[in-house]
Scaffold this motif. Structure first.
Motif, mmCIF file in Angstrom:
data_model
loop_
_atom_site.group_PDB
_atom_site.id
_atom_site.type_symbol
_atom_site.label_atom_id
_atom_site.label_comp_id
_atom_site.label_asym_id
_atom_site.label_seq_id
_atom_site.Cartn_x
_atom_site.Cartn_y
_atom_site.Cartn_z
ATOM 1 N N ASN A 37 -15.732 14.301 15.644
ATOM 2 C CA ASN A 37 -14.212 14.729 15.492
ATOM 3 C C ASN A 37 -13.470 15.016 16.738
ATOM 4 O OD1 ASN A 37 -14.696 14.447 12.600
ATOM 5 N ND2 ASN A 37 -14.915 16.629 12.337
ATOM 6 N N ASN A 41 -10.304 12.907 18.223
ATOM 7 C CA ASN A 41 -8.996 13.316 18.191
ATOM 8 C C ASN A 41 -8.548 12.940 19.753
ATOM 9 O OD1 ASN A 41 -8.693 14.579 15.948
ATOM 10 N ND2 ASN A 41 -9.950 16.351 16.336
ATOM 11 N N GLU A 42 -9.527 12.975 20.673
ATOM 12 C CA GLU A 42 -9.062 12.684 21.900
ATOM 13 C C GLU A 42 -8.664 11.362 22.032
ATOM 14 O OE1 GLU A 42 -8.718 14.577 24.644
ATOM 15 O OE2 GLU A 42 -9.420 16.385 23.827
ATOM 16 N N ASN A 44 -7.383 9.368 19.662
ATOM 17 C CA ASN A 44 -6.283 9.364 18.938
ATOM 18 C C ASN A 44 -4.874 9.979 19.728
ATOM 19 O OD1 ASN A 44 -7.338 7.528 17.369
ATOM 20 N ND2 ASN A 44 -7.890 9.040 15.894
ATOM 21 N N ASN A 46 -4.025 13.290 18.916
ATOM 22 C CA ASN A 46 -3.108 13.797 18.172
ATOM 23 C C ASN A 46 -3.343 15.377 18.584
ATOM 24 O OD1 ASN A 46 -5.498 15.025 17.353
ATOM 25 N ND2 ASN A 46 -5.997 13.518 15.528
ATOM 26 N N ASN A 47 -2.414 16.207 17.672
ATOM 27 C CA ASN A 47 -2.387 17.515 18.209
ATOM 28 C C ASN A 47 -3.599 18.296 18.130
ATOM 29 O OD1 ASN A 47 0.472 17.413 18.085
ATOM 30 N ND2 ASN A 47 0.724 17.801 16.015
ATOM 31 N N GLN A 48 -4.835 17.842 17.482
ATOM 32 C CA GLN A 48 -5.994 18.501 17.591
ATOM 33 C C GLN A 48 -6.699 18.163 18.646
ATOM 34 O OE1 GLN A 48 -7.888 18.062 13.630
ATOM 35 N NE2 GLN A 48 -6.114 19.058 12.663
ATOM 36 N N SER A 49 -6.339 17.428 19.526
ATOM 37 C CA SER A 49 -7.206 17.139 20.880
ATOM 38 C C SER A 49 -7.477 18.291 21.566
ATOM 39 C CB SER A 49 -6.542 15.894 21.584
ATOM 40 O OG SER A 49 -5.334 16.182 21.927
ATOM 41 N N LYS A 50 -8.578 18.360 22.298
ATOM 42 C CA LYS A 50 -8.631 19.608 23.113
ATOM 43 C C LYS A 50 -8.207 19.325 24.867
ATOM 44 C CE LYS A 50 -11.422 21.568 20.206
ATOM 45 N NZ LYS A 50 -11.206 22.684 19.790
#
Length: 55
Positions: A37, A41-42, A44, A46-50
């Motif tokens: 996940n 996220n990284e 893509n 998106n807002n949930q990337s770290k």
């Protein structure tokens, strides 16, 4: 990011194939999915990337 070549996901992000090495390094299936996940996220962005956005 080092784990990104050790699994494949379906369009929903669920792991559908993984290497034996990935299973040995991260024995818990929930932990492996959490890693997948984060990597997705990284990728893509998106807002949930770290990570932080490149300038």
């Amino acid at each position: 990011m080092a784990f990104s070549g050790m699994f494949q996901t379906d369009p929903n992000g669920t792991i559908v194939a993984e290497t034996d090495t990935f299973k040995e390094i991260v024995p818990n299936a929930n932990d492996r999915q959490a890693i997948a996940n984060i990597i997705l996220n990284e990728q893509n962005g998106n807002n949930q990337s770290k990570g932080s956005k490149c300038e």
